[in-house]
Scaffold this motif. Structure first.
Motif, PDB file in Angstrom:
ATOM      1  N   UNK A 157      70.872  76.930 107.670  1.00 35.82           N
ATOM      2  CA  UNK A 157      69.904  76.638 108.860  1.00 35.82           C
ATOM      3  C   UNK A 157      68.756  75.956 108.280  1.00 35.82           C
ATOM      4  N   UNK A 158      68.235  76.571 107.316  1.00 37.14           N
ATOM      5  CA  UNK A 158      66.828  75.910 106.703  1.00 37.14           C
ATOM      6  C   UNK A 158      67.171  74.745 105.946  1.00 37.14           C
ATOM      7  N   UNK A 159      68.234  74.376 105.241  1.00 33.11           N
ATOM      8  CA  UNK A 159      68.505  73.197 104.710  1.00 33.11           C
ATOM      9  C   UNK A 159      69.065  72.161 105.632  1.00 33.11           C
ATOM     10  N   UNK A 160      69.654  72.336 106.668  1.00 31.05           N
ATOM     11  CA  UNK A 160      70.339  71.372 107.579  1.00 31.05           C
ATOM     12  C   UNK A 160      69.692  71.504 109.044  1.00 31.05           C
ATOM     13  N   UNK A 161      68.443  71.413 109.177  1.00 27.99           N
ATOM     14  CA  UNK A 161      67.820  71.951 110.342  1.00 27.99           C
ATOM     15  C   UNK A 161      68.059  70.940 111.640  1.00 27.99           C
ATOM     16  N   UNK A 162      68.628  69.946 111.388  1.00 31.65           N
ATOM     17  CA  UNK A 162      69.167  69.000 112.334  1.00 31.65           C
ATOM     18  C   UNK A 162      70.270  69.118 112.633  1.00 31.65           C
ATOM     19  N   UNK A 163      71.188  70.211 112.162  1.00 33.72           N
ATOM     20  CA  UNK A 163      72.584  70.501 112.486  1.00 33.72           C
ATOM     21  C   UNK A 163      72.543  71.766 113.279  1.00 33.72           C
ATOM     22  N   UNK A 164      73.884  72.176 113.737  1.00 34.65           N
ATOM     23  CA  UNK A 164      73.846  73.347 114.471  1.00 34.65           C
ATOM     24  C   UNK A 164      74.871  74.198 113.631  1.00 34.65           C
ATOM     25  N   UNK A 165      73.981  75.336 113.282  1.00 31.25           N
ATOM     26  CA  UNK A 165      74.440  76.450 112.273  1.00 31.25           C
ATOM     27  C   UNK A 165      75.150  77.341 113.066  1.00 31.25           C
ATOM     28  N   UNK A 182      84.341  82.240 111.097  1.00 30.89           N
ATOM     29  CA  UNK A 182      84.251  80.564 110.981  1.00 30.89           C
ATOM     30  C   UNK A 182      82.768  80.457 110.806  1.00 30.89           C
ATOM     31  N   UNK A 183      82.247  79.876 109.826  1.00 32.04           N
ATOM     32  CA  UNK A 183      80.824  79.702 109.632  1.00 32.04           C
ATOM     33  C   UNK A 183      80.599  78.128 109.071  1.00 32.04           C
ATOM     34  N   UNK A 184      79.509  77.802 109.158  1.00 33.08           N
ATOM     35  CA  UNK A 184      79.316  76.217 108.974  1.00 33.08           C
ATOM     36  C   UNK A 184      77.864  75.903 109.756  1.00 33.08           C
ATOM     37  N   UNK A 185      77.610  74.578 109.482  1.00 36.70           N
ATOM     38  CA  UNK A 185      76.523  73.743 109.955  1.00 36.70           C
ATOM     39  C   UNK A 185      76.757  72.351 110.393  1.00 36.70           C
ATOM     40  N   UNK A 186      77.154  72.203 111.731  1.00 41.06           N
ATOM     41  CA  UNK A 186      77.808  71.144 111.870  1.00 41.06           C
ATOM     42  C   UNK A 186      76.685  69.969 112.532  1.00 41.06           C
ATOM     43  N   UNK A 187      77.188  68.537 112.205  1.00 40.12           N
ATOM     44  CA  UNK A 187      76.135  67.627 112.564  1.00 40.12           C
ATOM     45  C   UNK A 187      76.425  66.812 113.905  1.00 40.12           C
ATOM     46  N   UNK A 188      77.681  67.372 114.340  1.00 38.11           N
ATOM     47  CA  UNK A 188      78.472  66.740 115.615  1.00 38.11           C
ATOM     48  C   UNK A 188      78.236  67.479 116.535  1.00 38.11           C
ATOM     49  N   UNK A 189      77.840  67.325 117.651  1.00 35.50           N
ATOM     50  CA  UNK A 189      77.788  67.808 119.125  1.00 35.50           C
ATOM     51  C   UNK A 189      79.056  67.262 119.720  1.00 35.50           C
TER      52      UNK A 189
END
Length: 446
Positions: free
Chosen positions: A224-232, A238-245
């Motif tokens: 969440x901190x590193x990829x703040x423009x993504x949805x964590x 199931x875990x991750x940080x997606x850039x795609x809505x």
């Protein structure tokens, strides 16, 4: 593709059977951290971007389903749960009140169980407003701000410990080796060149084997901190940080973010600020892949909308690991003949799978994926997110993520869009750039 049910979801108030909930406003979130201060349990359900979103604890009920009708059956279950619900909600905004977190299998043939989970406690935040929701099935439970705060405090009594990387943590090959994946990509390119399809998305997996159990909350905070423009996200392992809505629905407006076209930042020249724009926007291959994804989304979304807007040209989205060509699409939803506006889950059913994660035509691409990948994607590249009682919701595509198979075994996934101009070596390198967020969050040295 069948048309999904468009019936709006409206809870019945004042009934004591079934689910009961209360939502109260809160003012105690630190604006510097937002909801991150609540990502402290390894079993929390999480949906966060730039400190806002939802964090849920516990489980009051769940629904699991497999098969091609998984979205319809899940929405029918949610509608039944709402029909007998008692809801006290002083905010009445998207995400407050009764909600369910969800994760759905990528493939209609997958044995992996898609799921909706109703938590006991939810902390939410959006646009400077924060709230607390308490949910129960107990007909005698007190629905009050004090009861909600007490339930939250109980979940926060024992926060999970952080985890330092261990020397023995390692990455192991998944179902396909690197050589097998490059051969699969080469086969995929040949299918495209023969005109069988215009795009194919091929994924592969690797396995993180850990000496000590994964600290899921720590990994999520790192993402969440590193990829703040993504949805964590975190739903049931199931875990991750997606850039795609995939789709966001809020008050009869739908939004989507489409990504197709990727450039690794690891080898980019430091003294060339226009490098990403020139290489991505100047690449016929990248622009072609992106246009396929945009056309797939807008053509499918059009029957549900009265108007739609998108960028005339894609923009370059900068993430810590890669650059993407991206386009945002906004649509005004229209009601059907019965006056019902499509819910977020109905739109998920219509849109999934998109060309960005499957290919086009999707039926041809789906069959080739099963033939060439040799792996079960499970929830990877499937919809992940939440839905509320009004049908609002946010559903991302489960990318840049992993599935926790055991406390010390985590399976990571990454995929690439294959078009006529693709080369196997470049696509293999792209998968490593997409694995990077999870590898770094886990603290593993490659």
């Amino acid at each position: 593709m069948s048309t999904p049910s468009l019936t709006a979801l409206t809870p019945a108030h004042g009934q004591s059977s079934g689910l009961r909930s209360i939502t109260v406003a809160r003012e105690d979130l630190d604006p510097r951290t937002g909801l991150l201060e609540y990502v402290v349990r390894d079993d929390a359900h999480t949906w966060i971007r730039r400190g806002g979103g939802l964090v849920g604890y516990g489980e009051i009920t769940r629904f699991t389903v497999t098969g091609p009708d998984r979205f319809t059956r899940a929405q029918d279950w949610w509608r039944r749960e709402l029909a007998g619900a008692e809801v006290l909600d002083e905010l009445g905004i998207p995400g407050s009140g009764l909600i369910a977190f969800g994760s759905f299998a990528f493939s209609k043939t997958s044995p992996h169980a898609s799921r909706l989970i109703v938590p006991e406690v939810v902390v939410g935040c959006t646009e400077g407003r924060s709230w607390l929701t308490y949910i129960t099935r107990d007909p005698e439970a007190e629905l009050s701000a004090a009861a909600a705060e007490a339930a939250l405090a109980a979940w926060l009594l024992e926060p999970a410990a952080d985890r330092s990387p261990s020397p023995g943590d390692r990455l192991a090959p998944g179902v396909l080796t690197e050589d097998q994946y490059t051969r699969a990509v080469a086969e995929g390119v040949e299918h495209v060149r023969r005109g069988e399809l215009s795009k194919l998305v091929l994924a592969r997996d690797i396995v993180a084997e850990l000496e000590r159990p994964i600290a899921t909350a720590h990994v999520l905070r790192e993402l969440a901190v590193r990829y703040e423009d993504c949805w964590t996200y975190a739903v049931d392992g199931l875990i991750g940080s997606t850039p795609e809505m995939l789709i966001k629905v809020e008050n009869n407006t739908a939004e989507a973010r489409v990504l197709a076209g990727t450039l690794d930042r690891a080898d980019a020249p430091a003294d060339d600020p226009g490098y990403a724009e020139r290489v991505l926007a100047g690449s016929e291959k990248q622009l072609h892949e992106h246009q396929i994804a945009i056309d797939s989304l807008t053509e499918t979304l059009a029957p549900f909308t009265s108007s739609m807007t998108s960028h005339s040209e894609p923009f370059v989205l900068q993430l810590p690991n890669v650059w993407h060509l991206a386009s945002d699409v906004t649509a005004r939803l229209t009601a059907d003949d019965d006056g019902h506006v499509p819910t977020s889950l109905a739109l998920v059913q219509a849109l999934h799978p998109t060309a960005a994660v499957c290919g086009t035509p999707t039926t041809v691409a789906g069959a080739l994926i099963r033939e060439l990948e040799h792996l079960q994607r499970g929830p990877y590249a499937g919809p992940v997110g939440w839905i509320d009682a009004g049908g609002n919701g946010e559903w991302g595509i489960a990318l840049r993520g992993a599935v926790i198979e055991t406390p010390t075994r985590v399976r990571l996934y990454a995929g690439c869009g294959i078009v006529e101009g693709s080369t196997p070596e470049a696509e293999l390198a792209e998968t490593w750039s997409k694995f990077r967020p999870m590898i770094e969050a886990l603290g593993i040295r490659r």
